[in-house]
Scaffold this motif. Structure first.
Motif, PDB file in Angstrom:
ATOM      1  N   PHE A 138     -74.571  -1.939 -73.361  1.00 33.13           N
ATOM      2  CA  PHE A 138     -75.710  -1.453 -72.567  1.00 33.13           C
ATOM      3  C   PHE A 138     -76.983  -1.408 -73.412  1.00 33.13           C
ATOM      4  O   PHE A 138     -78.071  -1.716 -72.924  1.00 33.13           O
ATOM      5  N   ARG A 146     -78.265  -4.853 -67.846  1.00 34.82           N
ATOM      6  CA  ARG A 146     -76.833  -4.973 -67.543  1.00 34.82           C
ATOM      7  C   ARG A 146     -76.445  -4.246 -66.249  1.00 34.82           C
ATOM      8  O   ARG A 146     -75.680  -4.763 -65.426  1.00 34.82           O
ATOM      9  N   GLY A 147     -76.979  -3.024 -66.075  1.00 31.85           N
ATOM     10  CA  GLY A 147     -76.619  -2.215 -64.896  1.00 31.85           C
ATOM     11  C   GLY A 147     -76.904  -2.965 -63.608  1.00 31.85           C
ATOM     12  O   GLY A 147     -76.066  -3.043 -62.712  1.00 31.85           O
ATOM     13  N   ASP A 162     -78.421  -4.914 -73.727  1.00 35.60           N
ATOM     14  CA  ASP A 162     -78.907  -5.579 -72.515  1.00 35.60           C
ATOM     15  C   ASP A 162     -79.367  -4.541 -71.494  1.00 35.60           C
ATOM     16  O   ASP A 162     -78.569  -4.034 -70.696  1.00 35.60           O
ATOM     17  N   ASP A 195     -70.807 -11.769 -70.808  1.00 39.72           N
ATOM     18  CA  ASP A 195     -70.978 -12.996 -70.010  1.00 39.72           C
ATOM     19  C   ASP A 195     -69.898 -14.010 -70.373  1.00 39.72           C
ATOM     20  O   ASP A 195     -69.366 -14.727 -69.516  1.00 39.72           O
ATOM     21  N   TYR A 243     -74.971  -6.846 -63.598  1.00 42.69           N
ATOM     22  CA  TYR A 243     -73.527  -6.947 -63.342  1.00 42.69           C
ATOM     23  C   TYR A 243     -73.193  -6.237 -62.035  1.00 42.69           C
ATOM     24  O   TYR A 243     -72.437  -5.277 -61.977  1.00 42.69           O
ATOM     25  N   THR A 244     -73.807  -6.750 -60.997  1.00 44.11           N
ATOM     26  CA  THR A 244     -73.661  -6.139 -59.672  1.00 44.11           C
ATOM     27  C   THR A 244     -73.550  -7.244 -58.638  1.00 44.11           C
ATOM     28  O   THR A 244     -74.225  -8.261 -58.773  1.00 44.11           O
ATOM     29  N   ASP A 302     -70.673  -2.539 -58.566  1.00 44.86           N
ATOM     30  CA  ASP A 302     -71.246  -2.531 -59.914  1.00 44.86           C
ATOM     31  C   ASP A 302     -70.089  -2.637 -60.904  1.00 44.86           C
ATOM     32  O   ASP A 302     -69.261  -1.734 -60.997  1.00 44.86           O
ATOM     33  N   TYR A 303     -70.045  -3.754 -61.629  1.00 40.75           N
ATOM     34  CA  TYR A 303     -68.945  -3.934 -62.596  1.00 40.75           C
ATOM     35  C   TYR A 303     -69.462  -3.899 -64.037  1.00 40.75           C
ATOM     36  O   TYR A 303     -68.802  -4.359 -64.963  1.00 40.75           O
ATOM     37  N   SER A 304     -70.658  -3.307 -64.198  1.00 43.23           N
ATOM     38  CA  SER A 304     -71.262  -3.306 -65.532  1.00 43.23           C
ATOM     39  C   SER A 304     -70.498  -2.431 -66.528  1.00 43.23           C
ATOM     40  O   SER A 304     -70.583  -2.645 -67.729  1.00 43.23           O
ATOM     41  N   LYS A 305     -69.746  -1.444 -66.019  1.00 38.50           N
ATOM     42  CA  LYS A 305     -69.046  -0.540 -66.945  1.00 38.50           C
ATOM     43  C   LYS A 305     -67.640  -1.070 -67.249  1.00 38.50           C
ATOM     44  O   LYS A 305     -66.699  -0.299 -67.407  1.00 38.50           O
ATOM     45  N   THR A 318     -65.160   0.315 -62.227  1.00 32.11           N
ATOM     46  CA  THR A 318     -65.966  -0.478 -61.293  1.00 32.11           C
ATOM     47  C   THR A 318     -66.393   0.482 -60.193  1.00 32.11           C
ATOM     48  O   THR A 318     -65.559   1.256 -59.704  1.00 32.11           O
TER      49      THR A 318
END
Ligand code: F6P
Length: 550
Positions: free
Chosen positions: A34, A40-41, A37, A62, A44-45, A54-57, A470
């Motif tokens: 995080f 990212r939040g 980038d 990439d 990655y959605t 939201d799969y950023s966590k 997620t």
């Protein structure tokens, strides 16, 4: 090498590349990802219909996602998907098509099985269901004595229970509150006993749901329910026709049980039990929410079907969720997957997903019948937040296991809640957001010390973080949103089965227990000697008989 000439999954270059990538990534930290980038939040959605995912966590970069998509391409996930939508017999061990997607297709769609378009039949049954549901809801369909139906008791098990029972709970806010709905599944007589408490047989409709109409639990409960009903009518057999309907693929068995096939709503062998609640199996739900809301539910399913069928790999939500599960199960040794809905209405959602996922992907031989030497389906578990927070979240936060989790939440509380109760929603959702944050980022020893915590407690109060989650967020839990959610998980399960090269649509593993139960029963009732019974079971059965005074 597979029979179709494909390389075994764990010998493909794509699998090896993922293994290497996992080693290189090592203990990748979400904090660092995080920090590196800021986008990212949001990046990655993915948005699918009403679902913001939201799969950023997740513990991915990439590069991880690219390599996972390459694995999906190498295992031809989209090829199998297209074969499913085309009605090919991809359930190889039962030689059946897998076409739950046809159940929610619009009337003008064409889906062929053995050269025949099945969509008109699907809509004809939906029409009949709508007519019947409408008559029960309006009071036009009356019981044997002319009284209107006020109670509906669904009798079924597995896919013939979990779907309608879960969806009834989920959509309670949309149900006709003047009707009572109960769901009986367990062969434990206590289930039916409790379900009919306080019900008047003259106002009660039994919906017997069974694809095969041979499932022992359902037939036993339906027979007892029939007895209960007839007791209420002084044994008048004519009452059965107004108080029993059947949902099944097996007209012969339905007739054999004594239910008029005019009161049967049919579906087809290309609908798997755990994929069936948007077929005739949904009749109880349709009575509860009405045909129009039921159509909204089907349209929600269809929206995600279309997304899965057409969205490119980078933006394909079921593909993404399936691949994330593979990343954790196959490359991080995660054994389970938690699904944690922050909605009281979704209290049965995870139990429903357990059958969907574990009966589909709980397999250890591939489609050619050879032992797999890679992990397949995870243990799926979870209950609604915030209750879980006060029970098992401790283990997720500070235990030794990696437990990827899905958090499902809604912006709006149910419309019918009082203003005061609606106000509680922000507190619920504050917990929802706080948990995924705590799981991802934890609390370092330095942060704990800075709070003045004595040194001997620092380790205890440190949160490692880095627990992947997620988040699925929608505005409101409506019939359409429920359909979207279920289709999302159906296709996620499909993706994983395709990558693992297993048949996600059979369930031979439940057979042995059924056969043995039939064999053991006379030992309990008659004390009959059962050949081949092991010493432990013989002793347990003897004790059981003693305890029952036999
Ligand atoms: O548990 C095995 C199973 O066949 C499930 O797949 C199915 O949903 C359940 O039993 C009930 O089967 P039926 O609808 O035929 O009664």
């Amino acid at each position: 090498m597979n029979a179709d000439g494909r390389t075994r999954l764990n010998q493909t270059p794509e699998w090896t590349a993922l293994g290497r990538h996992r080693e290189e990534l090592g203990e990748v930290r979400l904090r660092e990802l995080f920090a590196a980038d800021p986008g990212r939040g949001a990046g990655y959605t993915v948005q699918v219909g009403d679902l913001r995912i939201d799969y950023s966590k997740n513990l991915v970069t990439d590069e991880t996602l690219r390599l996972l998509r390459e694995l999906a391409a190498a295992t031809d996930v989209f090829g199998l998907r297209d074969a499913m939508f085309r009605g090919e017999k991809i359930n190889v061990t039962e030689d059946r098509a897998v076409l739950h997607t046809a159940l929610r297709a619009p009337a003008d769609a064409v889906v062929e099985v053995d050269g025949e378009n099945v969509v008109p039949e699907v809509h004809a049954v939906l029409e009949r269901m709508s007519g019947f549901a409408g008559r029960v809801r309006s009071g036009e369909w009356t019981g044997h004595t002319g009284r209107r139906i006020r109670n509906v008791v669904n009798i079924g098990i597995g896919g013939s229970d979990l779907g309608p029972a879960m969806a009834y709970e989920a959509l309670r806010a949309f149900t006709d509150r003047s009707l009572t709905f109960r769901f009986v599944s367990n062969v434990d007589g206590a289930d039916l006993h409790e379900a009919v408490q306080g019900l008047d047989p003259a106002e009660t409709l039994f919906v017997v749901a069974s694809k095969t109409f041979t499932t022992i639990e359902t037939i036993t409960n339906a027979t007892s329910a029939r007895g209960w009903l007839l007791d209420g009518f002084g044994g008048d057999e004519k009452a059965v026709a107004r108080h029993f309907v059947a949902l099944s693929t097996n007209a012969e068995k339905v007739a054999g049980f004594g239910i008029d096939t005019a009161n049967m709503f049919e579906f087809w062998d290309w609908v798997g039990g755990r994929y069936s609640f948007d077929s005739a199996i949904g009749l109880s739900l349709m009575i509860a929410i009405g045909p129009d809301r039921f159509r909204e539910l089907l349209d929600g399913f269809h929206l995600v079907d279309e997304h899965f069928r057409t969205a490119p790999a980078e933006a394909n939500a079921p593909l993404l969720l399936g691949l994330l599960g593979i990343w954790y199960g196959n490359f991080h040794d995660a054994q389970s997957h938690a699904v944690l809905p922050y909605s009281h209405y979704l209290s049965k959602f995870t139990a429903y997903l357990q059958q969907l996922d574990m009966e589909s992907n709980g397999k250890s031989v591939d489609r050619e019948g050879r032992q797999v030497d890679w992990q397949t389906g995870p243990v799926v578990w979870g209950t609604p937040g915030t209750n879980g927070q006060h029970a098992y979240y401790q283990l997720i936060h500070q235990g030794t296991k990696l437990i990827p989790a899905d958090f499902i939440g809604f912006a709006e509380p149910a419309a019918e809640l009082s203003t005061e109760l609606k106000a509680q929603h922000d507190l619920l959702m504050a917990n929802f957001f706080a948990q995924t944050q705590a799981l991802a980022f934890g609390k370092t020893p330095e942060e704990v010390r800075a709070e003045g915590v004595p040194q001997e407690l620092v380790a205890h109060k440190t949160f490692r973080g880095n627990h992947p989650t997620t988040t699925i967020l929608a505005r409101e839990l409506t019939p359409s949103v429920l359909g979207q959610l279920i289709a999302l998980y159906e296709h996620k399960v499909f993706v994983q089965g395709a990558v693992w090269n297993i048949d996600s649509f059979d369930q031979w593993g439940v057979e042995l227990g059924k056969v043995l139960a039939k064999r053991v029963e006379p030992a309990l009732t008659e004390g009959t000697e059962v050949p081949g019974l092991d010493a432990s079971t013989i002793a347990l059965v003897a004790k059981y008989r003693e305890l029952r005074g036999r």
